[in-house]
Every structure is written in structure tokens, then in C-alpha cells.
Design a protein around this motif. Structure first.
Motif, PDB file in Angstrom:
ATOM      1  N   GLN A   1       1.121  -1.183   0.045  1.00 42.16           N
ATOM      2  CA  GLN A   1       0.136   0.493  -0.302  1.00 42.16           C
ATOM      3  C   GLN A   1       0.915   1.371  -0.283  1.00 42.16           C
ATOM      4  O   GLN A   1       1.907   1.019   0.854  1.00 42.16           O
ATOM      5  CB  GLN A   1      -0.656  -0.157   0.973  1.00 42.16           C
ATOM      6  N   PHE A   2       0.401   2.427  -0.881  1.00 42.96           N
ATOM      7  CA  PHE A   2       1.702   3.831  -1.115  1.00 42.96           C
ATOM      8  C   PHE A   2       0.342   4.214  -0.588  1.00 42.96           C
ATOM      9  O   PHE A   2      -0.354   4.898  -1.129  1.00 42.96           O
ATOM     10  CB  PHE A   2       1.913   3.704  -2.502  1.00 42.96           C
ATOM     11  N   SER A   3       1.627   5.391  -0.313  1.00 39.87           N
ATOM     12  CA  SER A   3       1.213   6.859   0.364  1.00 39.87           C
ATOM     13  C   SER A   3       2.298   7.796   0.093  1.00 39.87           C
ATOM     14  O   SER A   3       3.299   7.317  -0.431  1.00 39.87           O
ATOM     15  CB  SER A   3       0.862   6.351   1.684  1.00 39.87           C
ATOM     16  N   GLN A   4       1.809   9.065   0.239  1.00 43.29           N
ATOM     17  CA  GLN A   4       2.848   9.880  -0.347  1.00 43.29           C
ATOM     18  C   GLN A   4       4.374  10.200  -0.993  1.00 43.29           C
ATOM     19  O   GLN A   4       4.993  10.226  -0.908  1.00 43.29           O
ATOM     20  CB  GLN A   4       3.587  10.453   1.150  1.00 43.29           C
ATOM     21  N   VAL A   5       3.769   9.713  -2.116  1.00 41.40           N
ATOM     22  CA  VAL A   5       3.593   9.345  -3.102  1.00 41.40           C
ATOM     23  C   VAL A   5       4.437  11.400  -4.021  1.00 41.40           C
ATOM     24  O   VAL A   5       3.485  11.734  -4.007  1.00 41.40           O
ATOM     25  CB  VAL A   5       3.715   8.969  -4.439  1.00 41.40           C
ATOM     26  N   LYS A   6       5.958  10.889  -3.717  1.00 37.36           N
ATOM     27  CA  LYS A   6       6.678  11.794  -4.617  1.00 37.36           C
ATOM     28  C   LYS A   6       7.210  11.991  -5.823  1.00 37.36           C
ATOM     29  O   LYS A   6       7.681  11.040  -6.171  1.00 37.36           O
ATOM     30  CB  LYS A   6       6.912  13.086  -3.232  1.00 37.36           C
ATOM     31  N   PHE A   7       7.154  12.852  -6.804  1.00 32.35           N
ATOM     32  CA  PHE A   7       7.805  12.653  -7.973  1.00 32.35           C
ATOM     33  C   PHE A   7       9.382  13.774  -7.863  1.00 32.35           C
ATOM     34  O   PHE A   7       8.999  14.730  -6.976  1.00 32.35           O
ATOM     35  CB  PHE A   7       7.369  12.373  -8.970  1.00 32.35           C
ATOM     36  N   ASP A   8      10.602  13.429  -8.232  1.00 36.04           N
ATOM     37  CA  ASP A   8      11.643  14.244  -9.273  1.00 36.04           C
ATOM     38  C   ASP A   8      11.635  15.264  -7.832  1.00 36.04           C
ATOM     39  O   ASP A   8      12.272  15.922  -7.812  1.00 36.04           O
ATOM     40  CB  ASP A   8      11.198  15.028  -9.949  1.00 36.04           C
ATOM     41  N   GLN A   9      12.289  13.688  -6.385  1.00 39.24           N
ATOM     42  CA  GLN A   9      13.095  14.449  -5.549  1.00 39.24           C
ATOM     43  C   GLN A   9      14.063  14.277  -5.912  1.00 39.24           C
ATOM     44  O   GLN A   9      15.122  13.195  -6.525  1.00 39.24           O
ATOM     45  CB  GLN A   9      12.550  13.983  -4.202  1.00 39.24           C
ATOM     46  N   PRO A  10      14.727  14.900  -5.400  1.00 45.17           N
ATOM     47  CA  PRO A  10      17.048  14.932  -5.550  1.00 45.17           C
ATOM     48  C   PRO A  10      17.444  13.706  -4.590  1.00 45.17           C
ATOM     49  O   PRO A  10      16.417  13.252  -3.859  1.00 45.17           O
ATOM     50  CB  PRO A  10      17.591  15.938  -5.151  1.00 45.17           C
ATOM     51  N   LEU A  11      17.340  12.573  -5.614  1.00 46.49           N
ATOM     52  CA  LEU A  11      18.133  11.404  -4.618  1.00 46.49           C
ATOM     53  C   LEU A  11      19.468  10.907  -5.785  1.00 46.49           C
ATOM     54  O   LEU A  11      19.822  11.071  -6.707  1.00 46.49           O
ATOM     55  CB  LEU A  11      17.444   9.844  -5.010  1.00 46.49           C
ATOM     56  N   ALA A  12      20.456  10.820  -4.932  1.00 47.38           N
ATOM     57  CA  ALA A  12      22.151  10.919  -5.504  1.00 47.38           C
ATOM     58  C   ALA A  12      22.336   9.253  -5.679  1.00 47.38           C
ATOM     59  O   ALA A  12      21.895   8.889  -5.108  1.00 47.38           O
ATOM     60  CB  ALA A  12      23.037  11.348  -4.230  1.00 47.38           C
ATOM     61  N   ASP A  13      22.973   9.303  -6.530  1.00 47.16           N
ATOM     62  CA  ASP A  13      23.275   7.734  -6.926  1.00 47.16           C
ATOM     63  C   ASP A  13      23.455   6.730  -5.714  1.00 47.16           C
ATOM     64  O   ASP A  13      23.379   5.537  -5.963  1.00 47.16           O
ATOM     65  CB  ASP A  13      23.951   7.675  -8.207  1.00 47.16           C
ATOM     66  N   ASP A  14      24.198   7.168  -5.018  1.00 42.94           N
ATOM     67  CA  ASP A  14      25.453   6.921  -3.925  1.00 42.94           C
ATOM     68  C   ASP A  14      23.617   5.865  -3.122  1.00 42.94           C
ATOM     69  O   ASP A  14      24.424   4.617  -2.086  1.00 42.94           O
ATOM     70  CB  ASP A  14      26.293   7.843  -3.561  1.00 42.94           C
TER      71      ASP A  14
END
Length: 226
Positions: free
Chosen positions: A198-211
Motif C-alpha cells: 500500500q503506497f502513500s505520500q508519493v512524490k516525484f522528482d525528489q533529488p536522490l544521489a546515485d550513491d
């Protein structure tokens, strides 16, 4: 969901991908395509998750909470069980390798991190279809829609594997057409054991480093390679 994918659908030829059309409404298909495009165009997707595992034969139910992060074929799932043991687990896909990690129990003295490592390109052990859905381009590459049910603002899609699979017999996906997100994924195996996300608080295009999607086993960890 994306090219990156927690469960999302690329543009497809309607009849070929959906099979029989009498149980699938055209409007539902268009809604699914629209949501799919939102996920496909996103650089990253993050969300909170509740996971529910039901072992039918043992009459057991286990719930966990955590977070999922996705980025261009990379995947990270962190979970903590909602029981007295509070077990913590981690799954990371870095694009080439799948790491499945069971963190040491706080209740067991001198317990070690348990790690399973699998190369995604291995010919000996190909990844589960669900993993492909999570890390590649779209659910309909591996599943066909057999039925859609509208419960505004939600639409529930029933899915079947394109090929026979003993580990994954059927899947159900729920989308919220108002918020344009996937809210639930449920699937069952041949023994009718059920897993629900069950998914909630879905956010798009948040900065995430490859590490963030890299993993190295800690010293002393017990590692099994497949």
C-alpha cells in the motif's frame, strides 16, 4: 513504477496487451496510460509503503512499514516489521546487482547481517517478474489486464502474467485517477500466499544521489551469491 517502475505501464497496442476487451473499459485504459506516462517521465519516485504478507497455509499475517525509492532502473526498499522483533530489511537494485539484506536482530546477541547477492544478468537465476516491474519499463511488458473495476476515484486492474509463472499467479493494481498515482499492488503465488503493498505520500522528482542505491556488505556479514 517507472522506467523505474512500481508498477507502471508503458504505451501499448490495446488489443495485443490487454487480451479480451469486454472486461476492460476504454476509459480505464486511458486513465492507466496517463498515470503511466507520469511515472515514466519522472526522474525519481519516492513513497511510503505498508507491506502485508499473508501465509495461507500457516494462517500467519505479517505487516511491515517503510519507504521505496526509484531512479532510472534503480530501486531501494527499506522495511521494518510491526511486531515485537521489529526486524529490519533492505532491498537494493543498483542497475546490475540485487542486494537482499536482513539486518542484525537487536534481540539476538552477536547476530550478523545476512546478505543475498544476485547479478541481474545471471543466466542461472533470472529476476522475478515483480522485480522487473519494479526496476524496468512497465507492468504490461510482463502482464496483461483481464479486468478493470471503477470505484471512483480509484480503478482496480486485475493482471495475469504474460507467461506461466509458478511464483506469481495473479496481480491486482489500484490507481487513484484524481491524484494520478498507484496506491496499491497485491499479488499471489501458487500456494495462494498473498503480498500487498500500500503506497502513500508519493512524490516525484525528489533529488536522490546515485550513491543512495549502492550497497556494500559490512565487515562480518554472511553473504550468499547467486
Amino acid at each position: 513504477m517507472v522506467r523505474v517502475c512500481l508498477f507502471f505501464v508503458i504505451g501499448i497496442i490495446f488489443y495485443g496487451a490487454f487480451g479480451s476487451t469486454h472486461a476492460v473499459q476504454v476509459g480505464s485504459v486511458e486513465a492507466l496510460k496517463k498515470i503511466d506516462q507520469k511515472y515514466l517521465s519522472a526522474k525519481t519516485v519516492t513513497m511510503k509503503v505498508n507491506k502485508i504478507d499473508v501465509l495461507t497455509a500457516l494462517d500467519q499475517k505479517k505487516t511491515s512499514v517503510g519507504e521505496i525509492s526509484l531512479k532510472k532502473g534503480k530501486f531501494r526498499l527499506e522495511l521494518q516489521a510491526e511486531d515485537e522483533d521489529k526486524e529490519k530489511s533492505l532491498i537494493i537494485v543498483d542497475g546490475e546487482t540485487l542486494w537482499q539484506v536482513q539486518l542484525p536482530s537487536e534481540k539476538i546477541k552477536n547476530s550478523k547481517t545476512q546478505v543475498a547477492k544476485m547479478t541481474l544478468t545471471s543466466k542461472k537465476k533470472k529476476p522475478h517478474e515483480l522485480l522487473r516491474v519494479l526496476t524496468e519499463i512497465g507492468v504490461l511488458k510482463y502482464f496483461k489486464v483481464t479486468k478493470s473495476t471503477e470505484q471512483a476515484p480509484n480503478i482496480i486492474f486485475e493482471l495475469m502474467p504474460q507467461k506461466n509463472n509458478k511464483d506469481l499467479q495473479k496481480m491486482e493494481m489500484t490507481v487513484d485517477t484524481k491524484e494520478q498515482v498507484i496506491t496499491q499492488l497485491k499479488y499471489a503465488d501458487a500456494l495462494n500466499n498473498q503480498t500487498t503493498y500500500q503506497f502513500s505520500q508519493v512524490k516525484f522528482d525528489q533529488p536522490l544521489a546515485d550513491d543512495f542505491f549502492k550497497y556494500a556488505p559490512p565487515k562480518g556479514a554472511e553473504v550468499a551469491t547467486y
